[in-house]
Scaffold this motif. Structure first.
Motif, PDB file in Angstrom:
ATOM      1  N   CYS A  90      15.417  -7.640   4.243  1.00  0.00           N
ATOM      2  CA  CYS A  90      13.959  -7.563   4.335  1.00  0.00           C
ATOM      3  C   CYS A  90      13.526  -6.581   5.423  1.00  0.00           C
ATOM      4  O   CYS A  90      12.472  -5.947   5.306  1.00  0.00           O
ATOM      5  N   ALA A  91      14.344  -6.418   6.455  1.00  0.00           N
ATOM      6  CA  ALA A  91      14.018  -5.486   7.529  1.00  0.00           C
ATOM      7  C   ALA A  91      14.045  -4.035   7.056  1.00  0.00           C
ATOM      8  O   ALA A  91      13.484  -3.153   7.721  1.00  0.00           O
ATOM      9  N   ASP A  92      14.681  -3.754   5.903  1.00  0.00           N
ATOM     10  CA  ASP A  92      14.746  -2.387   5.387  1.00  0.00           C
ATOM     11  C   ASP A  92      13.571  -2.036   4.474  1.00  0.00           C
ATOM     12  O   ASP A  92      13.402  -0.875   4.114  1.00  0.00           O
ATOM     13  N   ILE A  93      12.789  -3.028   4.082  1.00  0.00           N
ATOM     14  CA  ILE A  93      11.676  -2.779   3.166  1.00  0.00           C
ATOM     15  C   ILE A  93      10.569  -2.027   3.902  1.00  0.00           C
ATOM     16  O   ILE A  93      10.149  -2.425   4.988  1.00  0.00           O
ATOM     17  N   GLU A  94      10.086  -0.935   3.307  1.00  0.00           N
ATOM     18  CA  GLU A  94       9.008  -0.157   3.911  1.00  0.00           C
ATOM     19  C   GLU A  94       7.643  -0.566   3.384  1.00  0.00           C
ATOM     20  O   GLU A  94       6.699  -0.730   4.154  1.00  0.00           O
ATOM     21  N   TRP A  95       7.531  -0.691   2.051  1.00  0.00           N
ATOM     22  CA  TRP A  95       6.255  -1.146   1.514  1.00  0.00           C
ATOM     23  C   TRP A  95       6.433  -1.762   0.142  1.00  0.00           C
ATOM     24  O   TRP A  95       7.490  -1.638  -0.476  1.00  0.00           O
ATOM     25  N   LEU A  96       5.389  -2.442  -0.315  1.00  0.00           N
ATOM     26  CA  LEU A  96       5.407  -3.188  -1.568  1.00  0.00           C
ATOM     27  C   LEU A  96       4.265  -2.701  -2.441  1.00  0.00           C
ATOM     28  O   LEU A  96       3.144  -2.489  -1.962  1.00  0.00           O
ATOM     29  N   GLU A  97       4.549  -2.551  -3.736  1.00  0.00           N
ATOM     30  CA  GLU A  97       3.548  -2.047  -4.670  1.00  0.00           C
ATOM     31  C   GLU A  97       3.494  -2.966  -5.885  1.00  0.00           C
ATOM     32  O   GLU A  97       4.500  -3.151  -6.583  1.00  0.00           O
ATOM     33  N   ALA A  98       2.338  -3.568  -6.129  1.00  0.00           N
ATOM     34  CA  ALA A  98       2.207  -4.573  -7.180  1.00  0.00           C
ATOM     35  C   ALA A  98       1.812  -3.951  -8.504  1.00  0.00           C
ATOM     36  O   ALA A  98       1.068  -2.959  -8.556  1.00  0.00           O
ATOM     37  N   ALA A  99       2.293  -4.558  -9.593  1.00  0.00           N
ATOM     38  CA  ALA A  99       1.895  -4.200 -10.952  1.00  0.00           C
ATOM     39  C   ALA A  99       1.997  -5.466 -11.797  1.00  0.00           C
ATOM     40  O   ALA A  99       3.098  -5.915 -12.125  1.00  0.00           O
ATOM     41  N   ASP A 100       0.841  -6.077 -12.082  1.00  0.00           N
ATOM     42  CA  ASP A 100       0.792  -7.339 -12.816  1.00  0.00           C
ATOM     43  C   ASP A 100       1.621  -8.400 -12.081  1.00  0.00           C
ATOM     44  O   ASP A 100       1.393  -8.648 -10.911  1.00  0.00           O
ATOM     45  N   ASN A 101       2.602  -8.992 -12.751  1.00  0.00           N
ATOM     46  CA  ASN A 101       3.409 -10.042 -12.134  1.00  0.00           C
ATOM     47  C   ASN A 101       4.723  -9.517 -11.569  1.00  0.00           C
ATOM     48  O   ASN A 101       5.673 -10.278 -11.380  1.00  0.00           O
ATOM     49  N   THR A 146      -2.525  -3.842   2.535  1.00  0.00           N
ATOM     50  CA  THR A 146      -3.374  -2.681   2.785  1.00  0.00           C
ATOM     51  C   THR A 146      -4.260  -2.342   1.595  1.00  0.00           C
ATOM     52  O   THR A 146      -5.148  -1.490   1.710  1.00  0.00           O
ATOM     53  N   HIS A 147      -4.016  -2.995   0.478  1.00  0.00           N
ATOM     54  CA  HIS A 147      -4.714  -2.684  -0.763  1.00  0.00           C
ATOM     55  C   HIS A 147      -4.492  -3.877  -1.675  1.00  0.00           C
ATOM     56  O   HIS A 147      -3.555  -4.659  -1.465  1.00  0.00           O
ATOM     57  N   ALA A 161       1.509   4.976   1.450  1.00  0.00           N
ATOM     58  CA  ALA A 161       0.952   3.803   0.775  1.00  0.00           C
ATOM     59  C   ALA A 161      -0.564   3.830   0.909  1.00  0.00           C
ATOM     60  O   ALA A 161      -1.093   4.246   1.938  1.00  0.00           O
ATOM     61  N   PRO A 162      -1.280   3.350  -0.105  1.00  0.00           N
ATOM     62  CA  PRO A 162      -2.742   3.360  -0.034  1.00  0.00           C
ATOM     63  C   PRO A 162      -3.266   2.256   0.886  1.00  0.00           C
ATOM     64  O   PRO A 162      -2.659   1.195   1.019  1.00  0.00           O
ATOM     65  N   CYS A 163      -4.406   2.533   1.507  1.00  0.00           N
ATOM     66  CA  CYS A 163      -5.089   1.526   2.329  1.00  0.00           C
ATOM     67  C   CYS A 163      -6.579   1.622   2.017  1.00  0.00           C
ATOM     68  O   CYS A 163      -7.212   2.644   2.305  1.00  0.00           O
ATOM     69  N   SER A 164      -7.119   0.581   1.422  1.00  0.00           N
ATOM     70  CA  SER A 164      -8.535   0.589   1.075  1.00  0.00           C
ATOM     71  C   SER A 164      -9.374   0.138   2.266  1.00  0.00           C
ATOM     72  O   SER A 164      -8.872  -0.487   3.213  1.00  0.00           O
ATOM     73  N   ALA A 184      -8.163  -4.842   9.254  1.00  0.00           N
ATOM     74  CA  ALA A 184      -7.116  -5.827   9.527  1.00  0.00           C
ATOM     75  C   ALA A 184      -5.792  -5.138   9.841  1.00  0.00           C
ATOM     76  O   ALA A 184      -5.039  -5.581  10.733  1.00  0.00           O
ATOM     77  N   LEU A 185      -5.489  -4.054   9.132  1.00  0.00           N
ATOM     78  CA  LEU A 185      -4.263  -3.310   9.407  1.00  0.00           C
ATOM     79  C   LEU A 185      -4.279  -2.776  10.836  1.00  0.00           C
ATOM     80  O   LEU A 185      -3.284  -2.903  11.575  1.00  0.00           O
TER      81      LEU A 185
END
Length: 234
Positions: free
Chosen positions: A144-155, A186-187, A218-221, A227-228
């Motif tokens: 988990c320490a290697d994860i940079e970001w997460l991107e969702a698509a449906d489930n 962030t989004h 990564a996008p940030c709205s 909060a970020l």
């Protein structure tokens, strides 16, 4: 009630299998000796409950539980060590059995499973050290320490790592609940690891782009930008 037994010790699996045969409404549909096999069988067999050992090679039972999909079965942790009990119950595990498992104690667990609501929302199982992601016939063990970001698509969520990306069948909200405070949304479809953030580059209308240590963006709205920035200052 369909049960899957996961334990790296064959004798422990055999003993629990014999004990569960005493309950006519419980059917053991599979056994696994490690986390990789556990995830594969859970997807294939769709058990109602997993009796899951805590201490196993490479990844522990909590990491396996965190890698299960959101519609995962009930989890009963089984271990010889009592120091994990608080973490298990904080995570709303159905039960926590100490080895050697006593028949009377197992009977109470089975009764608890009978009356539990299997359709209830999955609870967080505590912050994992690893995720196990099955993709294209392989199971990847991801720190988990290697994860940079997460991107969702449906489930599903794409987990972005240095030089590669992997897909896991989770919702972003549920996965963030497991990963804990080191990640921030962030989004509506993205979240970043705080330790991976190098730059927050302003865009128009209050939006921003988050530049990460590996060069990814990564996008940030506007909705999540304040909060970020607060989390980064902390």
């Amino acid at each position: 009630m369909r049960a899957l037994i996961v334990d790296d010790e064959a004798l422990a699996r055999s003993k629990l299998l014999r004990m569960l045969r005493a309950f006519p409404d419980v059917e053991v549909v599979g056994e696994a000796s490690d986390g990789t096999a556990a995830l594969t069988l859970a997807a294939q067999l769709r058990p109602d409950v997993i009796f899951l050992d805590v201490q196993m090679p490479e990844v522990d039972g909590f990491d396996v539980a965190a890698s299960l999909p959101d519609d995962a079965p009930a989890v009963v942790f089984v271990t010889a060590y009592d120091q994990y009990a608080l973490r298990a119950f904080d995570a709303h595990a159905t039960d926590y059995l100490l080895k050697p498992v006593e028949p009377e104690r197992l009977a109470r667990t089975v009764q608890r499973l009978r009356v539990s609501e299997h359709g209830a929302a999955r609870a967080s199982i505590g912050v994992p050290a690893h995720l196990m992601i099955a993709e294209r016939g392989q199971t990847h063990v991801v720190r988990c320490a290697d994860i940079e970001w997460l991107e969702a698509a449906d489930n599903y969520v794409t987990i972005h790592l240095p030089g590669r990306s992997l897909l896991i069948r989770r919702t972003l909200t549920a996965l963030l609940s497991d990963l804990g405070p080191t990640f921030v949304r962030t989004h509506r479809s993205a979240a970043v690891a705080l330790d991976a953030v190098l730059t927050v580059r302003p865009q128009g209308k209050g939006d921003a782009t988050v530049v990460l240590r590996g060069g990814a963006e990564a996008p940030c709205s506007r909705q999540y930008r304040e909060a970020l920035m607060q989390r980064l200052q902390q």
